[in-house]
Write a protein that holds these residues in place. Structure first.
Motif, mmCIF file in Angstrom:
data_model
loop_
_atom_site.group_PDB
_atom_site.id
_atom_site.type_symbol
_atom_site.label_atom_id
_atom_site.label_comp_id
_atom_site.label_asym_id
_atom_site.label_seq_id
_atom_site.Cartn_x
_atom_site.Cartn_y
_atom_site.Cartn_z
ATOM 1 N N ALA A 145 10.384 -3.255 5.891
ATOM 2 C CA ALA A 145 11.262 -4.181 6.786
ATOM 3 C C ALA A 145 10.143 -5.528 7.028
ATOM 4 C CB ALA A 145 11.271 -3.355 7.934
ATOM 5 N N PHE A 146 8.780 -5.266 6.959
ATOM 6 C CA PHE A 146 8.030 -6.541 7.311
ATOM 7 C C PHE A 146 8.056 -7.751 6.183
ATOM 8 C CE2 PHE A 146 3.655 -8.782 6.629
ATOM 9 C CZ PHE A 146 3.643 -9.172 8.067
ATOM 10 N N VAL A 147 8.336 -6.998 5.062
ATOM 11 C CA VAL A 147 8.407 -7.960 3.755
ATOM 12 C C VAL A 147 9.834 -8.571 3.683
ATOM 13 C CG1 VAL A 147 8.462 -7.689 1.061
ATOM 14 C CG2 VAL A 147 6.489 -6.935 2.664
ATOM 15 N N ALA A 148 10.811 -7.505 4.063
ATOM 16 C CA ALA A 148 12.058 -8.096 4.169
ATOM 17 C C ALA A 148 12.271 -9.479 5.045
ATOM 18 C CB ALA A 148 12.976 -6.954 4.490
ATOM 19 N N GLY A 149 11.459 -9.346 6.062
ATOM 20 C CA GLY A 149 11.447 -10.537 7.220
ATOM 21 C C GLY A 149 10.587 -11.887 6.454
ATOM 22 N N GLY A 150 9.889 -11.691 5.105
ATOM 23 C CA GLY A 150 9.441 -12.763 4.624
ATOM 24 C C GLY A 150 7.963 -12.739 4.741
ATOM 25 N N GLY A 151 7.313 -11.499 5.082
ATOM 26 C CA GLY A 151 5.881 -11.307 5.137
ATOM 27 C C GLY A 151 5.374 -11.114 3.876
ATOM 28 N N ALA A 152 4.043 -11.194 3.801
ATOM 29 C CA ALA A 152 3.291 -10.681 2.553
ATOM 30 C C ALA A 152 2.511 -9.608 2.997
ATOM 31 C CB ALA A 152 2.642 -12.174 1.994
ATOM 32 N N VAL A 153 2.340 -8.450 2.200
ATOM 33 C CA VAL A 153 1.269 -7.262 2.500
ATOM 34 C C VAL A 153 0.385 -7.239 1.344
ATOM 35 C CG1 VAL A 153 1.426 -4.907 2.988
ATOM 36 C CG2 VAL A 153 3.403 -6.359 3.645
ATOM 37 N N LEU A 154 -0.707 -7.100 1.973
ATOM 38 C CA LEU A 154 -1.888 -6.529 0.833
ATOM 39 C C LEU A 154 -2.458 -5.226 0.886
ATOM 40 C CD1 LEU A 154 -3.918 -7.153 -1.621
ATOM 41 C CD2 LEU A 154 -5.388 -8.287 0.106
ATOM 42 N N ILE A 155 -2.087 -4.172 0.368
ATOM 43 C CA ILE A 155 -2.440 -2.731 0.757
ATOM 44 C C ILE A 155 -3.438 -2.035 -0.104
ATOM 45 C CG2 ILE A 155 0.103 -2.170 -0.197
ATOM 46 C CD1 ILE A 155 -0.061 0.148 1.920
ATOM 47 N N SER A 156 -4.383 -1.430 0.316
ATOM 48 C CA SER A 156 -5.069 -0.443 -0.582
ATOM 49 C C SER A 156 -4.992 0.889 -0.326
ATOM 50 C CB SER A 156 -6.687 -0.877 -0.276
ATOM 51 O OG SER A 156 -7.226 -0.121 0.889
ATOM 52 N N SER A 157 -4.881 1.670 -1.425
ATOM 53 C CA SER A 157 -4.671 2.803 -1.434
ATOM 54 C C SER A 157 -5.177 3.785 -2.766
ATOM 55 C CB SER A 157 -3.194 3.085 -1.148
ATOM 56 O OG SER A 157 -2.686 4.464 -1.064
ATOM 57 N N HIS A 158 -5.199 4.946 -2.517
ATOM 58 C CA HIS A 158 -5.694 5.784 -3.429
ATOM 59 C C HIS A 158 -4.444 6.661 -3.984
ATOM 60 C CE1 HIS A 158 -10.044 4.834 -3.760
ATOM 61 N NE2 HIS A 158 -10.048 5.067 -2.508
ATOM 62 N N LEU A 159 -3.206 6.660 -3.192
ATOM 63 C CA LEU A 159 -2.236 7.286 -3.532
ATOM 64 C C LEU A 159 -1.249 6.642 -4.536
ATOM 65 C CD1 LEU A 159 -1.683 8.406 0.213
ATOM 66 C CD2 LEU A 159 -2.811 9.876 -1.727
ATOM 67 N N LEU A 160 -1.836 6.415 -5.685
ATOM 68 C CA LEU A 160 -0.968 5.689 -6.949
ATOM 69 C C LEU A 160 0.512 6.043 -6.829
ATOM 70 C CD1 LEU A 160 -3.683 5.229 -9.481
ATOM 71 C CD2 LEU A 160 -3.558 4.076 -7.157
ATOM 72 N N ASN A 161 0.653 7.280 -6.965
ATOM 73 C CA ASN A 161 2.295 7.714 -6.931
ATOM 74 C C ASN A 161 3.190 7.122 -5.769
ATOM 75 O OD1 ASN A 161 1.612 8.997 -9.403
ATOM 76 N ND2 ASN A 161 1.590 10.857 -8.418
ATOM 77 N N GLU A 162 2.613 7.144 -4.688
ATOM 78 C CA GLU A 162 3.293 6.655 -3.398
ATOM 79 C C GLU A 162 3.357 4.981 -3.843
ATOM 80 O OE1 GLU A 162 4.695 7.099 -0.708
ATOM 81 O OE2 GLU A 162 4.885 9.221 -1.322
ATOM 82 N N LEU A 163 2.280 4.396 -3.883
ATOM 83 C CA LEU A 163 2.185 2.820 -3.877
ATOM 84 C C LEU A 163 3.007 2.610 -4.872
ATOM 85 C CD1 LEU A 163 0.075 1.318 -2.291
ATOM 86 C CD2 LEU A 163 -1.163 0.965 -4.439
ATOM 87 N N GLU A 164 3.291 3.250 -6.322
ATOM 88 C CA GLU A 164 4.006 2.815 -7.286
ATOM 89 C C GLU A 164 5.538 2.610 -6.760
ATOM 90 O OE1 GLU A 164 3.813 5.520 -10.618
ATOM 91 O OE2 GLU A 164 4.623 3.706 -11.871
#
Ligand SMILES: Nc1ncnc2c1ncn2[C@@H]1O[C@H](COP(=O)(O)OP(=O)(O)OP(=O)(O)O)[C@@H](O)[C@H]1O
Length: 306
Positions: A173-192
């Motif tokens: 939702a944040f990105v749909a409003g034009g935002g940019a997100v940088l996110i670190s995670s070890h949960l690669l399947n989720e992230l993908e």
């Protein structure tokens, strides 16, 4: 609108935590930032937040350094350390203090607490919250000032299945409003399943920076020939990343590039090739494992003896 890192380096005593990294995050996109433990992710994110000083390079948020932003919380929200909140304050007070610091009306607080599903816990002390609840609290504060950028370090830690779904929906939702997100995670399947781009870092260096679309098309190439060291040296000199099989290894050399490019380079250098074929990337996890696997990863450049 861009969050940009250019040639950023940071050392702690004799540990080179981050070495000359550059990448950027554009509005309307989610960038995954992944790497093994100790690869430099948190150091990088803390440098963006101005909590850790850069040794070299520059970081800018829509062209301005974090230190120079007039009201940083209105521009960029951070979720870096869920244990950083004062344990004796309630959820509502914690968000309230953040609102005061950002110059926001206190009326925003209850809506923010509710938006992360903590309305029922608004009067509970931070010390009594679970890790997942602290993550939600941190996200409430990160989003409070309606920033245009979000930087999230392992936000999924401690979240249950419902919490994971909620986090993903919030980020989308944040990105749909034009935002940019940088996110670190070890949960690669989720992230993908929800990032647009992925930056892979290991030992403080960026090994790969590509969109998920490119990654799906990214070819790993297996190449071999009688002059293995020479092949490795030439490909590295041309800027390609060798991800496995180099040196005295019995496997073919694996290169993060297309067979067309590898073949063209080796042909140009007149090197004999006995094997050259495409190795498809199956998933973010398999690509990541190839790039960062301890036996193969970050194959050091062989010295040019010419
Ligand atoms: N304050 C510090 N003092 C000394 N060394 C540090 C400090 N912070 C980080 N390091 C070192 O810098 C390197 C990068 O650490 P960093 O925390 O950035 O990695 P990370 O990718 O976030 O790891 P993880 O996935 O385990 O959270 C590591 O070798 C770490 O030990």
């Amino acid at each position: 609108m861009t969050l940009r890192l250019e040639n950023v380096s940071k050392s702690y005593d004799n540990v080179r935590a981050v070495q000359n990294i550059s990448f950027s995050c554009e509005s309307g996109t989610i960038t995954g930032f992944i790497g093994p433990n100790g690869s430099g992710k948190s150091t990088t994110l803390r440098m963006i937040a101005g909590l850790t000083r850069l040794d070299e390079g520059s970081i800018s948020i829509a062209g301005t350094r974090f230190q120079d932003l007039a009201n940083p919380g209105r521009e960029i929200g951070f979720l870096l350390d869920p244990s950083a909140h004062h344990p004796g304050r309630s959820v509502r007070e914690t968000v309230g203090v953040a609102a005061i610091m950002m110059g926001l009306p206190f009326q925003r607080v209850d809506a923010a607490v509710e938006s992360v599903g903590l309305a029922g816990a608004a009067r509970r002390k931070v010390r009594s919250l679970s890790l997942g609840m602290r993550q939600r609290l941190s996200l409430a504060i990160a989003l409070l000032g309606s920033p245009r950028y979000l930087v999230l370090d392992e936000p999924a830690n401690g979240l249950d299945v419902e919490g994971m779904g909620w986090l993903k929906a919030s980020i989308r939702a944040f990105v749909a409003g034009g935002g940019a997100v940088l996110i670190s995670s070890h949960l690669l399947n989720e992230l993908e399943s929800y990032v647009d781009r992925v930056v892979i870092i290991d030992r403080g260096q960026v090994l790969s920076n590509s969109s998920m679309r490119e990654l799906g098309r990214t070819d790993m190439t297996e190449v071999d020939g009688p002059e293995r060291q020479k092949i490795q040296r030439i490909l590295q000199a041309e800027g390609l990343v060798i991800v496995g099989g180099a040196g005295a290894c019995v496997q073919p050399i694996q290169v993060a590039s297309s067979p067309e490019q590898v073949g063209e380079i080796l042909w140009r250098h007149g090197v004999q090739v006995s094997l050259l074929h495409r190795k498809q990337v199956e998933s973010l996890e398999s690509y990541y494992s190839e790039l960062t696997s301890p036996e193969f990863a970050a194959v050091p450049a062989v010295k040019d003896e010419r």
